[in-house]
Design a protein around this motif. Structure first.
Motif, PDB file in Angstrom:
ATOM      1  N   ASN A 575      19.241 -19.111  43.990  1.00  0.00           N
ATOM      2  CA  ASN A 575      18.816 -18.602  42.690  1.00  0.00           C
ATOM      3  C   ASN A 575      20.001 -17.920  42.026  1.00  0.00           C
ATOM      4  O   ASN A 575      20.792 -17.234  42.682  1.00  0.00           O
ATOM      5  CB  ASN A 575      17.665 -17.612  42.842  1.00  0.00           C
ATOM      6  CG  ASN A 575      16.397 -18.274  43.334  1.00  0.00           C
ATOM      7  OD1 ASN A 575      16.087 -19.405  42.954  1.00  0.00           O
ATOM      8  ND2 ASN A 575      15.652 -17.584  44.185  1.00  0.00           N
ATOM      9  N   ALA A 576      20.128 -18.110  40.712  1.00  0.00           N
ATOM     10  CA  ALA A 576      21.299 -17.590  40.000  1.00  0.00           C
ATOM     11  C   ALA A 576      20.915 -17.174  38.593  1.00  0.00           C
ATOM     12  O   ALA A 576      19.814 -17.470  38.112  1.00  0.00           O
ATOM     13  CB  ALA A 576      22.407 -18.645  39.962  1.00  0.00           C
ATOM     14  N   ARG A 587      29.113 -20.363  33.716  1.00  0.00           N
ATOM     15  CA  ARG A 587      29.514 -19.467  34.790  1.00  0.00           C
ATOM     16  C   ARG A 587      28.261 -18.712  35.221  1.00  0.00           C
ATOM     17  O   ARG A 587      27.611 -18.066  34.399  1.00  0.00           O
ATOM     18  CB  ARG A 587      30.586 -18.494  34.298  1.00  0.00           C
ATOM     19  CG  ARG A 587      30.999 -17.431  35.291  1.00  0.00           C
ATOM     20  CD  ARG A 587      31.727 -17.993  36.490  1.00  0.00           C
ATOM     21  NE  ARG A 587      32.944 -18.684  36.142  1.00  0.00           N
ATOM     22  CZ  ARG A 587      33.718 -19.293  37.017  1.00  0.00           C
ATOM     23  NH1 ARG A 587      33.355 -19.304  38.316  1.00  0.00           N
ATOM     24  NH2 ARG A 587      34.812 -19.922  36.646  1.00  0.00           N
ATOM     25  N   VAL A 588      27.892 -18.830  36.500  1.00  0.00           N
ATOM     26  CA  VAL A 588      26.653 -18.218  36.982  1.00  0.00           C
ATOM     27  C   VAL A 588      26.964 -17.295  38.146  1.00  0.00           C
ATOM     28  O   VAL A 588      27.991 -17.441  38.826  1.00  0.00           O
ATOM     29  CB  VAL A 588      25.622 -19.285  37.417  1.00  0.00           C
ATOM     30  CG1 VAL A 588      25.373 -20.290  36.302  1.00  0.00           C
ATOM     31  CG2 VAL A 588      26.068 -20.002  38.693  1.00  0.00           C
ATOM     32  N   GLN A 589      26.051 -16.355  38.384  1.00  0.00           N
ATOM     33  CA  GLN A 589      26.163 -15.476  39.548  1.00  0.00           C
ATOM     34  C   GLN A 589      24.996 -15.737  40.483  1.00  0.00           C
ATOM     35  O   GLN A 589      23.833 -15.740  40.064  1.00  0.00           O
ATOM     36  CB  GLN A 589      26.171 -14.005  39.139  1.00  0.00           C
ATOM     37  CG  GLN A 589      26.369 -13.060  40.327  1.00  0.00           C
ATOM     38  CD  GLN A 589      26.362 -11.602  39.929  1.00  0.00           C
ATOM     39  OE1 GLN A 589      25.548 -11.167  39.119  1.00  0.00           O
ATOM     40  NE2 GLN A 589      27.278 -10.821  40.493  1.00  0.00           N
ATOM     41  N   ASN A 593      23.897 -13.109  46.843  1.00  0.00           N
ATOM     42  CA  ASN A 593      25.165 -12.658  47.418  1.00  0.00           C
ATOM     43  C   ASN A 593      26.222 -12.257  46.396  1.00  0.00           C
ATOM     44  O   ASN A 593      27.283 -11.759  46.770  1.00  0.00           O
ATOM     45  CB  ASN A 593      25.732 -13.744  48.339  1.00  0.00           C
ATOM     46  CG  ASN A 593      25.747 -15.103  47.654  1.00  0.00           C
ATOM     47  OD1 ASN A 593      26.403 -15.298  46.635  1.00  0.00           O
ATOM     48  ND2 ASN A 593      25.001 -16.057  48.221  1.00  0.00           N
ATOM     49  N   GLY A 594      25.969 -12.480  45.091  1.00  0.00           N
ATOM     50  CA  GLY A 594      26.890 -12.043  44.054  1.00  0.00           C
ATOM     51  C   GLY A 594      28.029 -12.980  43.747  1.00  0.00           C
ATOM     52  O   GLY A 594      28.869 -12.680  42.887  1.00  0.00           O
ATOM     53  N   ALA A 595      28.122 -14.126  44.409  1.00  0.00           N
ATOM     54  CA  ALA A 595      29.238 -15.048  44.185  1.00  0.00           C
ATOM     55  C   ALA A 595      29.186 -15.632  42.777  1.00  0.00           C
ATOM     56  O   ALA A 595      28.112 -15.888  42.226  1.00  0.00           O
ATOM     57  CB  ALA A 595      29.208 -16.176  45.212  1.00  0.00           C
ATOM     58  N   GLN A 635      18.602 -22.504  39.180  1.00  0.00           N
ATOM     59  CA  GLN A 635      18.876 -22.769  40.588  1.00  0.00           C
ATOM     60  C   GLN A 635      20.160 -23.577  40.675  1.00  0.00           C
ATOM     61  O   GLN A 635      20.378 -24.518  39.902  1.00  0.00           O
ATOM     62  CB  GLN A 635      17.723 -23.523  41.242  1.00  0.00           C
ATOM     63  CG  GLN A 635      16.550 -22.633  41.626  1.00  0.00           C
ATOM     64  CD  GLN A 635      15.664 -23.286  42.674  1.00  0.00           C
ATOM     65  OE1 GLN A 635      15.307 -24.458  42.553  1.00  0.00           O
ATOM     66  NE2 GLN A 635      15.297 -22.533  43.696  1.00  0.00           N
ATOM     67  N   ILE A 636      21.003 -23.208  41.637  1.00  0.00           N
ATOM     68  CA  ILE A 636      22.324 -23.817  41.751  1.00  0.00           C
ATOM     69  C   ILE A 636      22.510 -24.408  43.144  1.00  0.00           C
ATOM     70  O   ILE A 636      22.231 -23.746  44.156  1.00  0.00           O
ATOM     71  CB  ILE A 636      23.431 -22.771  41.486  1.00  0.00           C
ATOM     72  CG1 ILE A 636      23.366 -22.269  40.054  1.00  0.00           C
ATOM     73  CG2 ILE A 636      24.817 -23.348  41.792  1.00  0.00           C
ATOM     74  CD1 ILE A 636      23.667 -23.309  39.000  1.00  0.00           C
TER      75      ILE A 636
END
Length: 654
Positions: A575-576, A587-589, A593-595, A635-636
């Motif tokens: 999930n992002a 650009r997604v987070q 985990n914050g990546a 979702q990524i």
């Protein structure tokens, strides 16, 4: 016949001088060619010509025309991309020393020599710092560099830390200490060791710089905030002071920190350890039941003794009634926790109404093996114990700003002036376009006028208003219009906090600005004239804060790649939240985990001409339909990890 003909040479020179010239920046392509990016146009650079330049060079070039095609021939160097740079060592078949520049767009191999004072025997893959000595456009030779610093071996698991610190010219060791420390006894100190002060921190924290004690009053609470007093051991003209002034902050990195002060000061002599008598500066603050400050805060020098070192998670478990939660070992400590909890809840409500609250976002932490490898990545949400300490520090720093402004007329103030002046009209237009309708347009035009938004009250009113809408999108979009926070020597509002003035003094072990404010508070206590912080101190604080953030980000990007590299074949799904939308993609987070992950636009839609970027909305339209916007959840699927460029690539899961 024509060889060495001066007339022919003169003619060639005249022809060359008659051709148009441009200036711009070189943009390299991985296939060997490149482009010269000018203000309004870009020109092709052939692969042979690219051997004279590298990505990022600012050059002048002659424009050659062949039919209807134009290309740039590099002529002169204006500013090189590289001066000091990070590189990896390589040896060719003849054992000649070469350097691979640590930059995603620079593929040039650079001939090099080692400086005479480097004793390490260089090996393939070692990390080094180098200085560019020669450039083809400047010296009529190939690129050439001198290695000025050895960083670490290729197989050093802590390379992400050492290389990043070297890149940003940050130290990797603590400030050097002294064999012994003299205690400054100029100030008379109140004995508060009988009070039941407690510290609340992470279990692993050694540099404890704040302790709290609270009592109830007839009308509310009386809070004592005790702060460690390192300036009692550090003379103003000492080397420790000079080193702290250069570093400005303790550098908190994944796995460990690099303290601003010697560890025997930060972790031992000044740390407010339990059952140890320590010197402190103490602020006493009285509030009513709503959390409103009800009398002028009082500052004093004192001796205190923390009665317990409490852990954030254990206190939170207790207050949140987690099953099998921790219990304090005596009633006095339990009473302190109960009162601090009540006080924090009142202050949160007060700030919700009279100031601004932070948006709740988790902090992400790396759990490391002993050799530096990433074992796991955790999302740490702010729990109630964190909020207790946060509220105590905010009211203490608000009180310090009031005290410094009133008694010293100077200090180091943390300020934020809201919207950048060049974006104020754009912010007004965006708010009106997004929130106004026919019924309320006239009212909102005044409510969100540029004049109103530039006041603290007007800005806070706007922030409270948008909480009823899609706050994530509005907050992220408006963030693009904001100016940066600044350090100033005079009191000024902090729009981000919604407070009229804010001056930190609660972390003198970790922040040089807080050490400066301690010295000024002490000058006031001694009835001395306050020494106003100089502009060079404010400038260095600003630069050091920026550097530390870049160091933390760069190390994190590297560790994310090392962590995900073995997992990418499984193409895990996360999930992002979309953080940015550009012509190149999203650009997604990743929320777990914050990546930070990049999603190329080519994977979002196969027909580029059917995609449109709306820069006002920061949204991507596909076939005239808004499809992706900042703040949107997605979702990524992680599909690629590039450890060399420290980048993660993903696809949106539809």
């Amino acid at each position: 016949m024509f060889q060495n003909n001066p007339l022919l040479s003169q003619l060639k020179q005249q022809m060359r001088e008659s051709k148009p010239r441009v200036e711009g920046s070189v943009k390299a392509n991985e296939k060997g060619f490149g482009f010269l990016e000018c203000d309004k146009k870009s020109y092709f650079i052939t692969p042979p010509a690219m051997k004279k330049v590298m990505h990022g060079d600012k050059i002048s070039a002659v424009i050659e025309t062949n039919g209807d095609k134009e290309q740039a021939e590099p002529e002169a160097l204006i500013e090189p991309m590289l001066t000091r740079f990070i590189a990896k060592v390589r040896f060719n078949k003849e054992k000649k020393l070469l350097l691979i520049v640590d930059h995603p767009n620079i593929n040039n191999l650079i001939n090099a020599v080692k400086a005479a004072d480097i004793n390490e025997e260089l090996q393939e893959g070692d990390w080094v710092v180098a200085e560019l000595q020669k450039h083809p456009l400047r010296d009529d030779r190939a690129f050439f560099a001198k290695i000025s610093q050895f960083i670490c071996r290729a197989d050093d698991h802590f390379a992400p830390w050492w290389v990043t610190l070297a890149r940003h010219q940050q130290p990797r060791t603590p400030v050097a200490g002294l064999d012994s420390y003299q205690f400054d006894q100029t100030l008379s100190r109140q004995d508060l060791t009988a009070l039941d002060f407690v510290t609340i921190d992470a279990a692993s924290t050694q540099d404890m710089d704040d302790a709290l004690y609270i009592e109830t009053t007839d009308n509310g609470w009386k809070l004592w905030v005790a702060i460690a007093d390192p300036t009692a051991y550090i003379p103003l003209d000492s080397q420790i002071e000079q080193d702290a002034r250069q570093r400005c902050f303790t550098n908190y990195l994944p796995g460990f920190n690099i303290p601003m002060l010697p560890r025997e000061l930060s972790d031992e002599l000044c740390s407010l350890m339990p059952q140890q008598k320590r010197p402190a500066l103490v602020c006493t603050i009285e509030t009513d039941r709503t959390g409103e400050i009800s009398s002028e805060p009082h500052f004093s020098a004192a001796w205190i003794e923390s009665k317990a070192k409490l852990d954030y998670d254990e206190v939170s478990d207790l207050l949140e009634q987690v099953e099998n939660h921790w219990q304090p070992n005596n009633e006095k400590i339990a009473k302190q926790i109960e009162l601090l909890h009540q006080f924090a809840l009142a202050r949160i409500d007060w700030r919700k109404t009279h100031a601004l609250l932070f948006k709740e976002r988790p902090d992400y932490s790396f759990e490391l093996e002993q050799d530096g490898k990433v074992k796991a990545i955790h999302a740490k949400h702010r729990r109630i114990a964190n909020q207790i300490v946060e509220e105590a520090m905010i009211i203490a720093n608000t009180s310090a700003a009031q005290y410094l402004d009133q008694h010293a007329k100077c200090g180091i103030f943390n300020t934020h002036s809201g919207f950048d002046p060049k974006f104020q009209q754009a912010a007004h237009d965006f708010l009106l376009a997004t929130l106004a309708n026919d019924d309320n347009r006239a009212e909102l035009a005044q409510r969100y006028s540029v004049e109103n938004l530039t006041t603290l009250n007007g800005y806070c009113q706007m922030r409270h208003d948008i909480e009823q809408y899609d706050f994530s999108f509005l907050e992220m979009r408006l963030r693009r219009f904001l100016t940066f926070a600044e350090f100033k020597a005079e009191a000024a509002p902090h729009f981000g906090l919604g407070l009229p003035a804010y001056a930190t003094w609660t972390s003198p072990i970790r922040k040089y600005s807080d050490m400066v404010n301690h010295r000024i508070i002490k000058q006031c206590l001694l009835n001395q004239s306050a020494v106003k912080p100089t502009d060079d101190i404010l400038t260095r604080l600003q630069e050091a804060r920026r550097q530390n953030r870049m160091v933390e980000r760069d190390i994190a990007d590297w560790l994310y790649c090392l962590y995900f590299a073995p997992l990418v074949e499984q193409q895990p799904i996360f999930n992002a939240e979309i953080q940015d939308v550009s012509r190149g993609g999203l650009r997604v987070q990743l929320l777990d985990n914050g990546a930070s992950v990049f999603v190329p636009i080519s994977t979002l839609h196969d027909k580029k001409e059917e995609t449109t970027l709306n820069s006002d909305e920061l949204a991507l339209y596909i076939k005239d339909q808004k499809t992706y916007q900042i703040g949107d959840p997605v979702q990524i699927k992680l599909v690629e990890v590039n450890v060399v460029t420290r980048s993660l690539i993903g696809n949106v899961v539809l």
